[in-house]
Write a protein that holds these residues in place. Structure first.
Motif, PDB file in Angstrom:
ATOM      1  N   ILE A 123     -17.932   6.680 -41.776  1.00 17.61           N
ATOM      2  CA  ILE A 123     -17.771   8.227 -41.616  1.00 17.61           C
ATOM      3  C   ILE A 123     -17.383   8.791 -40.373  1.00 17.61           C
ATOM      4  CG2 ILE A 123     -18.946  10.547 -42.097  1.00 17.61           C
ATOM      5  CD1 ILE A 123     -20.025   9.324 -44.660  1.00 17.61           C
ATOM      6  N   PRO A 124     -18.130   8.424 -39.268  1.00  9.15           N
ATOM      7  CA  PRO A 124     -18.199   9.324 -37.918  1.00  9.15           C
ATOM      8  C   PRO A 124     -16.989   9.356 -37.393  1.00  9.15           C
ATOM      9  CG  PRO A 124     -20.155   7.806 -37.995  1.00  9.15           C
ATOM     10  CD  PRO A 124     -19.206   7.446 -39.082  1.00  9.15           C
ATOM     11  N   CYS A 125     -16.256   8.345 -37.001  1.00  6.62           N
ATOM     12  CA  CYS A 125     -14.946   8.243 -36.469  1.00  6.62           C
ATOM     13  C   CYS A 125     -13.874   9.124 -36.999  1.00  6.62           C
ATOM     14  CB  CYS A 125     -14.442   7.029 -36.216  1.00  6.62           C
ATOM     15  SG  CYS A 125     -12.758   7.000 -34.996  1.00  6.62           S
ATOM     16  N   GLN A 126     -13.714   9.080 -38.164  1.00  2.72           N
ATOM     17  CA  GLN A 126     -12.603   9.891 -38.859  1.00  2.72           C
ATOM     18  C   GLN A 126     -13.056  11.299 -39.421  1.00  2.72           C
ATOM     19  OE1 GLN A 126     -11.514   7.231 -42.175  1.00  2.72           O
ATOM     20  NE2 GLN A 126     -10.015   5.876 -40.646  1.00  2.72           N
ATOM     21  N   TYR A 127     -14.189  11.505 -39.604  1.00  5.31           N
ATOM     22  CA  TYR A 127     -14.818  12.840 -39.912  1.00  5.31           C
ATOM     23  C   TYR A 127     -14.737  13.653 -38.903  1.00  5.31           C
ATOM     24  CZ  TYR A 127     -18.158  16.364 -41.093  1.00  5.31           C
ATOM     25  OH  TYR A 127     -18.728  17.767 -41.422  1.00  5.31           O
ATOM     26  N   PHE A 128     -15.124  13.048 -37.644  1.00  5.36           N
ATOM     27  CA  PHE A 128     -14.997  13.871 -36.282  1.00  5.36           C
ATOM     28  C   PHE A 128     -13.804  14.368 -36.013  1.00  5.36           C
ATOM     29  CE2 PHE A 128     -19.550  12.221 -35.077  1.00  5.36           C
ATOM     30  CZ  PHE A 128     -19.932  13.266 -35.193  1.00  5.36           C
ATOM     31  N   THR A 129     -12.828  13.459 -36.240  1.00  9.60           N
ATOM     32  CA  THR A 129     -11.401  13.621 -35.802  1.00  9.60           C
ATOM     33  C   THR A 129     -10.882  14.753 -36.845  1.00  9.60           C
ATOM     34  OG1 THR A 129     -11.151  11.440 -35.220  1.00  9.60           O
ATOM     35  CG2 THR A 129      -9.102  12.515 -35.749  1.00  9.60           C
ATOM     36  N   ALA A 130     -11.197  14.598 -38.190  1.00  3.45           N
ATOM     37  CA  ALA A 130     -10.608  15.472 -39.083  1.00  3.45           C
ATOM     38  C   ALA A 130     -11.205  17.020 -38.700  1.00  3.45           C
ATOM     39  CB  ALA A 130     -11.073  15.214 -40.503  1.00  3.45           C
ATOM     40  N   TRP A 131     -12.486  17.068 -38.411  1.00  5.39           N
ATOM     41  CA  TRP A 131     -13.237  18.168 -38.108  1.00  5.39           C
ATOM     42  C   TRP A 131     -12.686  19.038 -36.868  1.00  5.39           C
ATOM     43  CZ3 TRP A 131     -16.869  21.395 -40.492  1.00  5.39           C
ATOM     44  CH2 TRP A 131     -17.128  22.457 -39.900  1.00  5.39           C
ATOM     45  N   HIS A 132     -12.239  18.053 -35.958  1.00  2.00           N
ATOM     46  CA  HIS A 132     -11.716  18.765 -34.399  1.00  2.00           C
ATOM     47  C   HIS A 132     -10.376  19.103 -34.956  1.00  2.00           C
ATOM     48  CE1 HIS A 132     -11.357  18.983 -30.437  1.00  2.00           C
ATOM     49  NE2 HIS A 132     -10.178  18.107 -30.230  1.00  2.00           N
ATOM     50  N   ALA A 133      -9.551  18.442 -35.627  1.00  2.00           N
ATOM     51  CA  ALA A 133      -8.166  18.741 -35.916  1.00  2.00           C
ATOM     52  C   ALA A 133      -8.105  19.954 -36.594  1.00  2.00           C
ATOM     53  CB  ALA A 133      -7.395  17.678 -36.788  1.00  2.00           C
ATOM     54  N   LEU A 134      -8.804  20.297 -37.739  1.00  2.00           N
ATOM     55  CA  LEU A 134      -8.655  21.409 -38.413  1.00  2.00           C
ATOM     56  C   LEU A 134      -9.503  22.757 -38.010  1.00  2.00           C
ATOM     57  CD1 LEU A 134      -9.602  19.823 -41.978  1.00  2.00           C
ATOM     58  CD2 LEU A 134      -7.468  20.604 -41.182  1.00  2.00           C
ATOM     59  N   PHE A 135     -10.459  22.329 -37.277  1.00  2.00           N
ATOM     60  CA  PHE A 135     -11.410  23.645 -37.018  1.00  2.00           C
ATOM     61  C   PHE A 135     -11.406  23.961 -35.331  1.00  2.00           C
ATOM     62  CE2 PHE A 135     -13.066  22.078 -41.009  1.00  2.00           C
ATOM     63  CZ  PHE A 135     -12.578  23.047 -41.641  1.00  2.00           C
ATOM     64  N   THR A 136     -11.509  22.832 -34.717  1.00  2.00           N
ATOM     65  CA  THR A 136     -11.500  23.274 -33.283  1.00  2.00           C
ATOM     66  C   THR A 136     -10.040  23.657 -32.879  1.00  2.00           C
ATOM     67  OG1 THR A 136     -13.151  21.647 -32.959  1.00  2.00           O
ATOM     68  CG2 THR A 136     -12.171  22.396 -30.955  1.00  2.00           C
ATOM     69  N   LEU A 137      -8.923  22.752 -33.077  1.00  2.00           N
ATOM     70  CA  LEU A 137      -7.893  22.893 -32.692  1.00  2.00           C
ATOM     71  C   LEU A 137      -6.956  23.718 -33.756  1.00  2.00           C
ATOM     72  CD1 LEU A 137      -6.856  19.115 -31.836  1.00  2.00           C
ATOM     73  CD2 LEU A 137      -7.672  20.919 -30.024  1.00  2.00           C
ATOM     74  N   GLY A 138      -7.060  23.429 -34.912  1.00  3.49           N
ATOM     75  CA  GLY A 138      -6.200  24.208 -35.885  1.00  3.49           C
ATOM     76  C   GLY A 138      -6.783  25.671 -36.307  1.00  3.49           C
TER      77      GLY A 138
END
Length: 232
Positions: A123-138
């Protein structure tokens, strides 16, 4: 506990024969960090890219391999709150292919009750990446529209589910009918089969009534980048 542990190192850029099992000192957690007794480690595309030397700004060999783990917190460093030894955890890290690893406490997540350690480690690697892409950057917000490439893959699966939970409308781009079906099951409002519609941008805009998308998550590269920009 022994002072040494087994760990896997990348000794040079290359194939799996570049991996070497070594005996190294058990790391101590510094300020803001925890030490994890590893139960399982994930294998990501990023691990492979780093091993072959194609990961952007990646370390130079030799370096410890492994981006994500699950296990139990074994020790905590100074300035750590909310985590204690004995807590089940899954975490993003550097050097997860080992008996023990240290990582910042902010990179840890609690393991949900009943989730097997093998699944937690994925979970962690892809989950953190997905969260960062959607909510921090996007900065995705409820009611917005997001186009997600490779929506049935490891990263895409998390992107779709997080977008759905956020109240956004997700359209997935996948490479087969089976993958499209999975993406819709995960939460896509619609999907595009890239193998049948390589020039996907017209159909993508049609699915939004011509309005286009507020956000596109493009992780494939190549000609899809320019086409994706036309979907905004």
């Amino acid at each position: 506990m022994n002072d040494s542990m087994t760990a896997v190192y990348v000794t040079r850029f290359g194939g799996t024969d570049a991996l070497e099992v070594r005996q190294v000192p058990v790391p101590d957690p510094g300020p803001g960090m925890v030490r994890i007794r590893v139960a399982a480690a994930g294998v990501n595309y990023a691990d492979i890219m780093q091993r072959v030397g194609l990961y952007p700004d990646g370390p130079k060999p030799p370096f410890p391999a492994g981006f994500e783990v699950s296990g139990v917190i074994d020790a905590v460093g100074p300035e750590v709150s909310g985590w204690q030894p004995g807590m089940p955890v899954m975490a993003f890290c550097a050097g997860g292919y080992a008996q023990y690893t240290v990582t910042p406490a902010r990179m840890c997540l609690p393991v949900p009750p009943g989730l097997p350690v093998e699944q937690a480690a994925a979970i962690p690697c892809q989950y953190f990446t997905a969260w960062h892409a959607l909510f921090t950057l996007g900065r995705l917000s409820p009611g917005q529209r997001v186009l997600i490439h490779a929506a049935a893959g490891g990263l895409g699966s998390f992107l779709v589910q997080l977008a759905r939970q956020a109240g956004a409308y997700a359209v997935g781009v996948c490479g087969s009918a089976e993958k499209c079906a999975l993406a819709e099951e995960l939460g896509c409002g619609a999907t595009i089969n890239y193998s049948q519609t390589p020039d996907f941008e017209n159909l993508a805009r049609k699915l939004t009534g011509g309005a286009g998308f507020d956000l596109v998550i493009e992780s494939v590269g190549g000609e899809r980048v320019e086409k994706s920009l036309r979907c905004l």
